[in-house]
Design a protein around this motif. Structure first.
Motif, mmCIF file in Angstrom:
data_model
loop_
_atom_site.group_PDB
_atom_site.id
_atom_site.type_symbol
_atom_site.label_atom_id
_atom_site.label_comp_id
_atom_site.label_asym_id
_atom_site.label_seq_id
_atom_site.Cartn_x
_atom_site.Cartn_y
_atom_site.Cartn_z
ATOM 1 N N MET A 369 24.581 27.057 25.193
ATOM 2 C CA MET A 369 24.036 25.926 25.037
ATOM 3 C C MET A 369 23.449 25.659 23.397
ATOM 4 S SD MET A 369 21.420 23.844 27.382
ATOM 5 C CE MET A 369 21.693 21.779 27.467
ATOM 6 N N ALA A 370 23.784 24.496 23.073
ATOM 7 C CA ALA A 370 23.158 24.027 21.855
ATOM 8 C C ALA A 370 23.051 22.548 21.437
ATOM 9 C CB ALA A 370 24.002 24.600 20.545
ATOM 10 N N TYR A 371 21.831 22.103 21.301
ATOM 11 C CA TYR A 371 21.487 20.773 21.372
ATOM 12 C C TYR A 371 22.286 20.112 19.900
ATOM 13 C CZ TYR A 371 18.669 21.096 25.404
ATOM 14 O OH TYR A 371 17.952 21.592 26.681
ATOM 15 N N MET A 372 22.684 18.915 20.158
ATOM 16 C CA MET A 372 23.004 17.999 19.033
ATOM 17 C C MET A 372 21.665 17.719 18.290
ATOM 18 S SD MET A 372 25.463 14.824 18.594
ATOM 19 C CE MET A 372 24.051 13.483 18.840
ATOM 20 N N GLY A 373 21.448 17.803 16.990
ATOM 21 C CA GLY A 373 20.248 17.432 16.139
ATOM 22 C C GLY A 373 20.254 16.005 16.136
ATOM 23 N N GLY A 374 19.153 15.318 16.206
ATOM 24 C CA GLY A 374 18.693 14.026 15.674
ATOM 25 C C GLY A 374 18.930 12.976 16.834
ATOM 26 N N ALA A 375 19.360 13.525 18.129
ATOM 27 C CA ALA A 375 19.706 12.707 19.126
ATOM 28 C C ALA A 375 18.357 11.765 19.658
ATOM 29 C CB ALA A 375 20.246 13.367 20.241
ATOM 30 N N VAL A 376 18.625 10.710 19.963
ATOM 31 C CA VAL A 376 17.578 9.909 20.659
ATOM 32 C C VAL A 376 16.896 10.441 21.841
ATOM 33 C CG1 VAL A 376 18.132 7.661 19.586
ATOM 34 C CG2 VAL A 376 18.914 8.316 22.019
ATOM 35 N N SER A 377 15.794 10.272 21.986
ATOM 36 C CA SER A 377 14.901 11.048 23.306
ATOM 37 C C SER A 377 15.667 10.788 24.670
ATOM 38 C CB SER A 377 13.537 10.445 23.349
ATOM 39 O OG SER A 377 13.346 9.335 23.586
ATOM 40 N N ASP A 378 16.249 9.784 24.923
ATOM 41 C CA ASP A 378 17.011 9.538 26.327
ATOM 42 C C ASP A 378 18.258 10.141 26.261
ATOM 43 O OD1 ASP A 378 14.780 8.275 27.764
ATOM 44 O OD2 ASP A 378 15.039 6.622 26.561
ATOM 45 N N LEU A 379 18.728 10.729 25.258
ATOM 46 C CA LEU A 379 20.152 11.306 25.183
ATOM 47 C C LEU A 379 20.112 12.798 25.464
ATOM 48 C CD1 LEU A 379 23.023 10.184 24.502
ATOM 49 C CD2 LEU A 379 22.783 10.988 22.433
ATOM 50 N N MET A 380 20.927 13.221 26.322
ATOM 51 C CA MET A 380 21.145 14.767 26.533
ATOM 52 C C MET A 380 22.311 14.847 25.693
ATOM 53 S SD MET A 380 19.104 16.895 27.958
ATOM 54 C CE MET A 380 20.056 18.295 28.761
ATOM 55 N N ALA A 381 22.483 15.510 24.696
ATOM 56 C CA ALA A 381 23.624 15.713 23.789
ATOM 57 C C ALA A 381 23.678 17.256 23.496
ATOM 58 C CB ALA A 381 23.261 15.126 22.538
ATOM 59 N N PHE A 382 24.641 17.962 23.839
ATOM 60 C CA PHE A 382 24.637 19.365 23.545
ATOM 61 C C PHE A 382 26.004 19.801 23.752
ATOM 62 C CE2 PHE A 382 23.821 18.665 28.224
ATOM 63 C CZ PHE A 382 24.814 19.469 28.911
ATOM 64 N N THR A 383 26.280 21.097 23.239
ATOM 65 C CA THR A 383 27.588 21.912 23.315
ATOM 66 C C THR A 383 27.202 22.735 24.303
ATOM 67 O OG1 THR A 383 27.208 23.048 21.306
ATOM 68 C CG2 THR A 383 28.370 21.046 21.001
ATOM 69 N N ARG A 384 28.431 23.454 24.831
ATOM 70 C CA ARG A 384 28.395 24.586 25.489
ATOM 71 C C ARG A 384 29.716 25.568 24.907
ATOM 72 N NH1 ARG A 384 26.881 25.137 30.807
ATOM 73 N NH2 ARG A 384 27.026 27.498 30.353
ATOM 74 N N THR A 385 29.477 26.572 24.345
ATOM 75 C CA THR A 385 30.471 27.197 23.685
ATOM 76 C C THR A 385 30.626 28.731 24.245
ATOM 77 O OG1 THR A 385 30.236 25.911 21.928
ATOM 78 C CG2 THR A 385 31.584 27.686 21.316
ATOM 79 N N ALA A 386 31.971 28.992 24.364
ATOM 80 C CA ALA A 386 32.495 30.456 24.864
ATOM 81 C C ALA A 386 33.713 30.943 24.215
ATOM 82 C CB ALA A 386 32.514 30.721 26.253
ATOM 83 N N GLY A 387 33.611 31.737 22.778
ATOM 84 C CA GLY A 387 34.795 31.735 22.265
ATOM 85 C C GLY A 387 35.386 30.510 21.413
ATOM 86 N N ASP A 388 36.555 30.489 21.646
ATOM 87 C CA ASP A 388 37.216 29.169 21.498
ATOM 88 C C ASP A 388 37.145 28.182 22.274
ATOM 89 O OD1 ASP A 388 38.911 30.004 23.240
ATOM 90 O OD2 ASP A 388 40.805 29.809 21.755
ATOM 91 N N ASN A 389 36.506 28.055 23.212
ATOM 92 C CA ASN A 389 36.139 27.032 24.442
ATOM 93 C C ASN A 389 34.946 26.262 24.151
ATOM 94 O OD1 ASN A 389 35.324 26.652 27.793
ATOM 95 N ND2 ASN A 389 36.801 25.513 26.562
#
Length: 445
Positions: A369-389
């Protein structure tokens, strides 16, 4: 020559046994979806025969594990309501006649297995009903008793008698219960009030069981890393559940959720499955439906439980049709005749999302799990990555519109998991999410 033949035959047998060895939960549970079946309320009939006829639609929904609330005969002494609590057990080795016969249960189990689903039983080790035969037939030290010799009642559970795990014979008897149902072919256990039993009871019992069935799935109705050390595969994420309620009510925020996730990741082993949910039998009957507790955020919070790290998502009876009703716990109060609707489609899509994307797996197989930088405080913005998925998750956890300014790590061509639409995310190109709106985007390959 005969000795050589025997050696070759033994090697073939060993190879066959290795290839047919059941997979441990660590090898298969990461992408599963759990369904809690309240047998009494699941169908108008409230029987295993009727429930068996509904199993194909659960499989079509995307269910992998059916958790059955207690199926055993209910005590009559101190019974609550007209039908009693499933958790006041009079006989651990029989089927509640309200649900049918043992043969009905066995047919249900066989049908689930043929459809590719596993079945786990609710195992109530802390107590029996006050009229269980053990209360009078076994030595007094089988139960925790008060100064007058009466078995202790905990909390407001006036229909129970607490077992005494300081007595070795009690431990052996309760292990035999697990063995009895394992021999019947059930695939694991949800262990009620797991914190009430000594840790070493669970450790000893599970080591013995898994020597025979390494694929058993074991869920603790408890929260704490020690239960994974005891041998449980999964634990309840109670703290998260209450936080999701609180966020939906405007009392906490996405910032609190991020802090929780960080602390949880540090406390629990990477192999842990954390059961996440917006409802279950306790919450529904005593605290209210997800719609009462979460309002307009109910669907958002349900979707969130599918994409957070370590999540083993749960669907409770009736949620798959959006049934907004508190079940009467001690009475017959069935779900209306089942008809698919938008909630059925909603959960079917979420279940497919989980099955199709290894990045969303729980346990050690899950994606980073990695958070998207610069997101506003009420936003949960993230990626989940495994290999090419790669899955991008953007959740507005507020009742106000929120801006989203994508950063380079989320740019790309995606498929919207809930609509199937194609979407291009351009870094720096702002868009907005409405109140409680969310996007789950799967990177196109």
């Amino acid at each position: 020559m005969k000795r050589l033949f025997n050696l070759l035959f033994a090697a073939l047998l060993l190879a066959a046994s290795c290839t047919s060895r059941p997979q441990a939960p660590a090898e298969w549970a990461g992408s599963t979806v759990l369904y809690e079946m309240n047998v009494r309320q699941f169908t108008p009939e409230g029987t295993f025969a009727a429930a068996e006829r509904q199993l194909p639609r659960l499989r079509e929904l995307g269910v992998d594990i059916v958790w059955l609330m207690p199926v055993y005969p209910i005590g009559e002494k101190g019974r609550k309501g007209s039908l009693g609590s499933y958790y006041a057990i009079r006989d651990y080795r029989a089927i509640n006649p309200e649900f049918g016969t043992m043969a009905d249960f066995e047919r249900f189990l066989d049908r689930a297995h043929k459809l590719g689903m596993r079945v786990i039983l609710d195992y109530v080790a802390n107590h029996t009903s006050p009229d269980h035969a053990w209360v009078t037939e076994m030595p007094s030290e089988w139960y925790v008793r008060d100064s007058t010799g009466v078995p202790v009642v905990q909390y407001d559970w006036t229909d129970i008698a607490k077992l005494n795990y300081a007595t070795p014979a009690v431990r052996e008897a309760m292990f035999d219960v697990l063995k009895f149902w394992t021999d019947k072919g059930v695939d694991g256990f949800r262990c009620d009030a797991a914190k009430e039993m000594p840790d070493d009871f669970w450790t000893d019992a599970f080591v013995r069981l898994r020597a025979v069935r390494p694929d058993l799935f074991l869920l603790a109705e408890a929260e704490g890393p020690q239960f994974h050390a005891d041998g449980f595969d999964a634990t309840y994420a109670w703290e998260l559940h209450h936080m999701l309620n609180s966020i939906a009510q405007g009392k906490q925020s996405a910032a609190d959720l991020r802090a929780y996730l960080q602390a949880d990741s540090e406390r629990y082993p990477a192999s842990a499955h954390r059961m996440m949910f917006t409802s279950n039998h306790d919450e529904n009957s005593w605290a209210g439906t997800e719609f009462e507790r979460m309002g307009d955020a109910a669907a958002t919070m349900a979707a969130l439980t599918y994409v957070l790290p370590q999540s083993l998502p749960l669907i409770y009876t009736g949620q798959e049709i959006g049934y907004d009703h508190r079940f009467a716990f001690f009475e017959k109060d069935p779900v209306p005749a089942w008809e698919p609707n938008r909630w059925t489609a909603f959960y079917t899509k979420l279940n497919a999302l989980r099955h199709d994307n290894p990045a969303l797996a729980s346990g050690a197989a899950g994606g980073e799990m990695a958070y998207m930088g610069g997101a506003v405080s009420d936003l949960m913005a993230f990626t989940r990555t495994a290999g090419d998925n790669k899955v991008v998750c953007l959740f507005n956890l507020s009742a106000r519109q929120q801006p989203v300014i994508p950063t380079v790590e989320v740019g790309g061509e995606y498929t919207d998991a809930m609509t199937g639409a194609q979407r291009t995310i351009v870094p720096g190109e702002e868009f907005a999410l409405g109140p409680w709106e969310y996007l789950i985007l799967v990177l196109e390959k």
